[in-house]
Design an enzyme around this catalytic site. Structure first.
Site, PDB file in Angstrom:
ATOM      1  N   GLU A 134       0.825  -1.207   0.000  1.00 56.49           N
ATOM      2  CA  GLU A 134       0.000   0.000   0.000  1.00 56.49           C
ATOM      3  C   GLU A 134       0.863   1.263   0.000  1.00 56.49           C
ATOM      4  O   GLU A 134       0.618   2.217   0.735  1.00 56.49           O
ATOM      5  CB  GLU A 134      -0.963  -0.015   1.196  1.00 56.49           C
ATOM      6  CG  GLU A 134      -1.900  -1.214   1.158  1.00 56.49           C
ATOM      7  CD  GLU A 134      -2.976  -1.208   2.234  1.00 56.49           C
ATOM      8  OE1 GLU A 134      -2.737  -0.647   3.309  1.00 56.49           O
ATOM      9  OE2 GLU A 134      -4.054  -1.786   1.980  1.00 56.49           O
ATOM     10  N   ASP A 153      -8.516  -9.099   3.719  1.00 54.13           N
ATOM     11  CA  ASP A 153      -8.290  -8.021   4.686  1.00 54.13           C
ATOM     12  C   ASP A 153      -9.438  -7.944   5.690  1.00 54.13           C
ATOM     13  O   ASP A 153     -10.320  -7.105   5.537  1.00 54.13           O
ATOM     14  CB  ASP A 153      -8.169  -6.694   3.913  1.00 54.13           C
ATOM     15  CG  ASP A 153      -7.731  -5.549   4.800  1.00 54.13           C
ATOM     16  OD1 ASP A 153      -7.299  -5.817   5.929  1.00 54.13           O
ATOM     17  OD2 ASP A 153      -7.818  -4.401   4.358  1.00 54.13           O
ATOM     18  N   GLU A 189     -12.953  -2.717  11.812  1.00 54.12           N
ATOM     19  CA  GLU A 189     -12.825  -1.938  10.573  1.00 54.12           C
ATOM     20  C   GLU A 189     -13.884  -2.295   9.544  1.00 54.12           C
ATOM     21  O   GLU A 189     -14.528  -1.413   8.978  1.00 54.12           O
ATOM     22  CB  GLU A 189     -11.421  -2.168   9.984  1.00 54.12           C
ATOM     23  CG  GLU A 189     -11.213  -1.480   8.646  1.00 54.12           C
ATOM     24  CD  GLU A 189      -9.831  -1.735   8.049  1.00 54.12           C
ATOM     25  OE1 GLU A 189      -8.971  -2.310   8.742  1.00 54.12           O
ATOM     26  OE2 GLU A 189      -9.623  -1.352   6.884  1.00 54.12           O
TER      27      GLU A 189
HETATM   28  C1  GCV Z   1      -2.932   0.434   8.574  1.00 51.41           C
HETATM   29  C2  GCV Z   1      -6.159  -2.036   5.210  1.00 51.41           C
HETATM   30  C3  GCV Z   1      -6.608  -0.800   5.905  1.00 51.41           C
HETATM   31  C4  GCV Z   1      -5.472   0.162   6.177  1.00 51.41           C
HETATM   32  C5  GCV Z   1      -4.399  -0.585   6.962  1.00 51.41           C
HETATM   33  C6  GCV Z   1      -3.973  -1.799   6.166  1.00 51.41           C
HETATM   34  C7  GCV Z   1      -2.942  -2.613   6.903  1.00 51.41           C
HETATM   35  O1  GCV Z   1      -5.775  -1.748   3.922  1.00 51.41           O
HETATM   36  O2  GCV Z   1      -7.568  -0.166   5.138  1.00 51.41           O
HETATM   37  O3  GCV Z   1      -5.955   1.249   6.901  1.00 51.41           O
HETATM   38  O4  GCV Z   1      -3.313   0.246   7.228  1.00 51.41           O
HETATM   39  O5  GCV Z   1      -5.081  -2.606   5.923  1.00 51.41           O
HETATM   40  O6  GCV Z   1      -3.353  -3.529   7.600  1.00 51.41           O
HETATM   41  O7  GCV Z   1      -1.767  -2.333   6.780  1.00 51.41           O
END
Ligand code: GCV
Length: 842
Positions: free
Chosen positions: A303, A382, A410
Site C-alpha cells: 500500500e 483483509d 474496521e
Molecule cells: C494500517 C487495510 C486498511 C489500512 C491498513 C492496512 C494494513 O488496507 O484499510 O488502513 O493500514 O489494511 O493492515 O496495513
C-alpha cells in the site's frame, strides 16, 4: 415501609452507580452478602519477597481488588509473617519461603500456579510464577476467580500461556489520529509528541496484562520515520515506562525507508553495508534508552510503503537486516505478510489479491532469522466478515509466524454495530490446514507447536482511544477481552469467554448475563447476514471508510477486493481449472474441496467460484434468494437487540444502559440500510425478483420526494442503492419543512424517519403529527462521511404515536453548516408494544 424503600433505594443506587466503562472488566464490584462468607478465611496479609516492579503491580492490584470485592484492605508485610498469608513469588524464590512445594517442570514465560496449603500451622495462599509476569497473571487469575465467585479454600490451579506472542498493535499516529480507530483520539500521541499525561497508557497496559497480553506496538504500521529520530527516542522511553510495571513490552512500527528518510543515507538497500550499519547503530541507540523494548513491526512493499523491492531484494533480506540489529537486545521483528499490489489490472481475470501473501512469502520459508516473525492476517484479503483462512499459515514450516486479528471493527461495523468476533476467531484458530501429517489447526501452527518454531502467536489490532470506555462501545470490549483470553488459551470457547467477560463487566444478574451473552453470540452471524453473504467480501465502500454499503466501489480499480457481480452472476473464480488458481495454495484435501463447486461450503462459495444468481446452494436456495433472505434475517435479528436490551433497564447502571441502547438502536436502523441497499442493487442487477416479494416493496414507506416540500429539493444519492428509490431531499436554505397526510386507519403507530446524519454539521429535526410536536432531535452522531449515503443514513424511531386518517405529518428541519438535513423517507407501521411509551396526544 418508607424506611424499607429508602434502604432499597440506597442499595440500588450504590449497586447501580453510574459507570463510564473505564474500568472495563476490572471493576471488582463488592460481592453480595451471600457470596462474601466463602472468602472469610482469605488471609489478611500479602507478602511478596524480592524487588520487582511487576510483582509490585501485582501486589497493588491484589490489594485494590480485594478491597473492592471484599471490603478488606490486605496488610503488606516485608517478611513472611507468623500468620496466614497470601504469597506472591517467583518459582526460584519459592524454596526459601515454603519448602517442599512441587514446582512445575514446564516453566514457560508467564506460567503460574495458585495453591492453598498449610505450613507451620498457617494457611498460605501461594501465587507463584515462572517469572514476574507469571506472578502478575496468577494474581489477576486469583482476583478473577473471586470476582466470578470461584472456590479458593482448596485452590490448586496451574496455567501457562499457549504461545509466547500475545500482542496488540495500535495504529496510532503521532498527530493523535488513529487509522481505523473508532473510539476517539490516541491515548499515546498528540501533536507530534508522546502525551504528557500517561495515565491512560498505564491503565491500558493494566487491562492488557490482566488478560495475559505481553506486548503492545503503539504506533501505526503505516509508520512515521520520525519515530526513530534521536529527538523522539526519549519520548518513546517515557511511554515505555507506562507499560513496564505491567509486564507489557512496548514496541513501535518502523518505516523501511528510514536510513534515507532520517539517516542521511542515499539508499535504504538492505544489503548495503552502510544501511546495515545504520540499522545496527539506530537499534543500539533505541535500546540504550529502552532496554526492554519488544521490537519493531514493519509493513514494507505494501500500500505504497517503502520496501526491499526498490532494490530487487527479498522480504527476508529486509527483515533480517533489522532482525540482526535487534537480536543482541532480545528484540523481535514482526514483518507483515500483508503485501500485495494495489495497482492490479482489474480486467485481467487471472489477477488475484488473495494469492499475494502466499506468492510473496512461501518461497522464502526458512530464510528468515529466528527473531523474525511473519505476521499474517487471518484471511487472504483483509479482515472481511468471512474469508477462508490464509493458506500462508500452512506454507511456512521453517519460519516464525503470528496471526493478525482485528479487535477494532474496521469491516465489521466499527463498534457502532455489535459484532462479537471471538466465534469467527475460534473458527479460524481451530481450522485444520492439513499442513503436515496429523492435525495442524491454525492455533498450533502460529504458536510454533507444529513445526517447533522458537516463537510466534497472536496479534490483534486493537485501536483503543480516548473515549472513556476505550472502544467507544461498552459491548465491543468483549472482543478485546476475548482476544487476550484466546491468545492465552485458544481452546477456550467463545461462549465461555463472553460469559466470563459479561459477568465481570455487568455483574451476575442471570437475566443480564443471558441477554448479553445471547446477543453477543448472535451478532457476528447477524452482521454477516446483512453485510457479507456467502463469502462475497467487499460490498462496503472499499476505497473509503469501509463502513456502509458501497457495492460497486470494489470493482474497476486496482485494489483487488473484487466480487465480479454483474447481471449474470457473482463471485471470484479462484479455481485452478478456470480461475485465478488461488485454491492451489491450499493443501490437497482443502484445494479439492474449494475447487469443487459441489463440495465448496456455501459460506465460501463466492470467494472461490463465480456462479449465476440461479445457482442452487447446499441449503436448497438459489444464490439470489439467499441474498434476499439472509439480509432480511440478519436485519430482523438486529431489530431484536434494542428490545432485548431494554428488558435490562434497572439491572444495569443507567449510564452504560443508555450508551449501549443508543448504539443498538442505531444498529437496528443501519442494518436495514444495508439490507435495502444490497437487496435493491442485486434485484436491479440480476433482474430476478424476491420470491417473497419484500425487496423493493415497501407499502409503509412514504418517500421524501413524494411529500409536499417547502424549501426542500430532490437530489440523487450516490451510490444510488443507499437511498430508497435512489433519491432523497435536501434543504439548501436556512430551514425547510416537508409534510404529507396520513391516510391509514386510526390506531397506534411507530413512525421511523430515515435521514442522513453527516459529520459536516449538526442539523435539527422536529416531527409533528396533527399539529402536535411528537419528537425532536439533532443529527449529531459521529458517522464517517460528510455526504448523504450509506454511511450516514440513520433511522429515528418514535413508538406509540396515535394517528387518525387525515392527520398531517410534518417535519421541520434546520440544516447546519454543510449538512443539509437530508431526508430519505418516513415509514409508518402499526405498533405499540408492551413497555413502549405511548405518546398520548388526544
Ligand atoms: C494500517 C487495510 C486498511 C489500512 C491498513 C492496512 C494494513 O488496507 O484499510 O488502513 O493500514 O489494511 O493492515 O496495513
Amino acid at each position: 415501609m418508607r424506611a424499607f424503600l429508602v434502604i432499597l433505594a440506597l442499595t440500588t443506587c450504590s449497586f447501580l452507580r453510574a459507570e463510564t466503562g473505564y474500568d472495563a472488566w476490572l471493576r471488582y464490584p463488592p460481592l453480595d452478602s451471600a457470596t462474601m462468607p466463602s472468602y472469610s478465611r482469605l488471609p489478611a496479609v500479602v507478602f511478596a519477597p524480592g524487588k520487582s516492579t511487576v510483582i509490585d503491580s501485582a501486589k497493588q492490584e491484589l490489594v485494590r481488588g480485594v478491597r473492592r470485592l471484599l471490603g478488606r484492605t490486605l496488610r503488606e508485610e516485608s517478611g513472611l509473617p507468623e500468620e496466614d498469608a497470601i504469597v506472591l513469588i517467583t518459582y526460584d524464590a519459592l524454596p526459601g519461603v515454603a519448602v517442599g512445594i512441587e514446582i512445575p517442570s514446564q516453566q514457560v514465560e508467564g506460567s503460574y500456579f495458585l495453591k492453598a496449603l498449610t505450613r507451620r500451622g498457617h494457611r498460605l495462599l501461594i501465587v507463584a510464577g515462572a517469572d514476574e509476569r507469571g506472578v502478575l497473571y496468577g494474581t489477576f487469575a486469583l482476583l478473577r476467580r473471586i470476582a466470578l465467585h470461584g472456590e479458593i479454600e482448596n485452590l490448586d490451579e496451574k496455567d501457562a500461556p499457549y504461545a509466547p506472542v500475545r500482542w496488540t498493535n495500535e495504529w496510532e499516529n503521532l498527530d493523535g489520529s488513529i487509522e481505523r480507530g473508532y473510539a476517539g483520539r490516541s491515548i499515546f500521541f498528540d501533536n507530534g509528541h508522546v502525551v504528557g499525561d500517561l495515565t491512560r497508557a498505564r491503565d491500558y497496559a493494566r487491562l492488557l496484562a490482566s488478560v495475559g497480553i505481553n506486548g503492545c506496538t503503539v504506533s501505526n504500521v503505516n509508520a512515521n520515520p520520525h519515530m526513530l529520530t534521536s529527538e523522539f527516542i526519549p519520548e518513546l522511553a517515557r511511554l515505555a515506562g507506562a507499560f513496564r510495571p505491567w509486564g507489557v513490552r512496548m514496541a513501535i512500527s518502523i518505516d523501511f525507508g528510514s536510513p534515507k528518510e532520517i539517516g542521511g543515507l542515499d539508499t535504504f538497500d538492505p544489503l548495503d553495508p552502510r544501511v546495515i550499519a545504520w540499522w545496527k547503530q539506530k537499534v543500539d541507540e533505541v535500546y540504550a534508552a529502552i532496554p526492554d523494548l519488544g521490537g519493531f513491526v514493519l509493513k514494507a512493499d505494501s500500500e505504497g510503503r517503502a520496501g526491499p523491492s526498490t532494490y530487487g531484494r527479498t522480504h527476508a533480506d529486509a527483515a533480517n537486516v533489522i532482525g540482526r540489529a535487534l537480536k543482541p537486545h532480545g528484540g523481535l521483528l514482526f514483518y507483515r505478510g500483508f503485501v500485495y499490489n494495489h495497482h492490479m489490472d482489474w480486467r485481467n481475470l487471472k489477477n488475484d489479491r488473495a494469492s499475494a501473501a502466499w506468492d510473496n512469502f512461501h518461497d522464502l520459508d526458512g530464510k528468515f532469522d529466528d527473531n523474525v516473525i511473519v505476521q499474517i492476517k487471518y484471511g487472504p484479503i483483509d479482515f472481511q466478515v468471512r474469508e477462508p483462512v490464509s493458506p500462508l499459515f500452512g506454507a511456512l514450516h521453517a519460519t516464525n509466524v503470528a496471526i493478525e486479528l482485528q479487535v477494532t471493527q474496521e469491516y465489521t461495523g466499527q463498534q457502532r454495530h455489535l459484532c462479537y468476533l471471538a466465534p469467527m476467531w475460534k473458527e479460524v484458530l481451530d481450522f485444520d490446514l492439513h499442513a503436515d501429517d496429523g492435525p495442524t489447526p491454525v492455533k498450533a501452527l502460529v504458536s510454533g507447536r507444529v513445526f517447533y518454531h522458537p516463537t510466534g502467536g497472536f496479534v490483534a489490532v486493537s485501536n483503543v482511544g480516548l473515549d472513556a470506555n476505550w472502544l467507544g462501545n461498552d459491548l465491543a470490549m468483549a472482543n478485546l477481552y476475548s482476544f487476550g483470553r484466546l491468545a492465552w488459551n485458544p481452546d477456550l470457547s467463545a461462549r465461555d469467554a463472553v460469559q466470563e467477560w459479561t459477568r465481570l463487566t455487568f455483574g451476575d444478574d442471570v437475566r443480564v448475563v443471558d441477554a448479553i451473552v445471547g446477543m453477543q453470540l448472535e451478532s457476528w452471524p447477524a452482521y454477516e447476514d446483512y453485510t457479507g453473504f456467502l463469502g462475497v467480501g467487499g460490498l462496503t465502500d472499499i476505497l473509503g471508510v469501509h463502513y456502509g454499503p458501497g457495492i460497486e466501489s470494489s470493482e474497476r480499480n486496482g485494489w483487488g477486493q473484487w466480487h465480479r457481480a454483474d447481471e449474470h452472476g457473482i463471485g471470484m473464480d479462484r479455481t485452478v481449472a478456470t480461475g485465478t488458481g488461488f485454491v492451489a495454495q491450499y493443501s490437497p484435501p482443502l484445494a479439492h474441496e474449494y475447487e469443487s463447486l459441489a463440495e465448496c461450503p456455501d459460506n465460501l462459495l463466492l470467494f472461490m467460484h463465480h456462479v449465476p444468481y440461479t445457482y442452487q446452494l447446499h441449503s436448497g436456495k438459489t444464490v439470489i434468494q439467499h441474498i434476499y433472505d439472509s439480509h432480511y434475517d440478519g436485519a430482523a435479528r438486529a431489530q431484536t437487540f434494542p428490545e432485548r436490551w431494554r428488558q435490562l433497564r434497572g439491572r444495569i447502571d443507567e449510564q452504560r444502559y443508555q450508551a449501549v441502547l443508543a448504539r443498538l438502536e442505531y444498529q437496528a436502523g443501519h442494518a436495514m440500510v444495508w439490507r435495502d441497499a444490497i437487496c435493491d442493487w442485486f434485484a436491479k442487477t440480476s433482474g430476478i425478483p424476491d420470491a417473497r416479494e419484500r425487496v423493493g416493496n415497501h407499502p409503509d414507506r412514504i418517500e421524501g420526494e413524494s411529500m409536499t416540500l417547502d424549501g426542500y429539493t430532490v437530489e440523487p444519492i450516490t451510490p444510488w442503492e443507499t437511498a430508497s428509490g435512489g433519491k432523497a431531499i435536501g434543504c439548501p436554505q436556512p430551514s425547510c419543512s416537508v409534510s404529507f397526510q396520513w391516510k391509514g386507519k386510526p390506531g397506534w403507530y411507530r413512525i421511523a424517519v430515515q435521514y442522513f446524519d453527516e459529520r459536516d454539521g449538526v442539523s435539527s429535526y422536529r416531527l409533528s403529527a396533527a399539529g402536535q410536536l411528537i419528537d425532536e432531535w439533532l443529527a449529531n452522531n459521529d458517522l464517517p462521511s460528510d455526504k448523504p449515503n450509506g454511511h450516514t443514513s440513520t433511522r429515528r424511531t418514535i413508538t406509540g404515536v396515535a394517528l387518525r386518517p387525515g392527520d398531517g405529518i410534518r417535519i421541520d428541519a434546520t440544516p447546519d453548516a454543510k449538512d443539509r438535513a437530508d431526508i430519505d423517507y418516513v415509514d409508518i407501521v402499526p405498533n405499540l408494544q408492551q413497555g413502549e411509551t405511548a405518546i398520548l396526544r388526544r
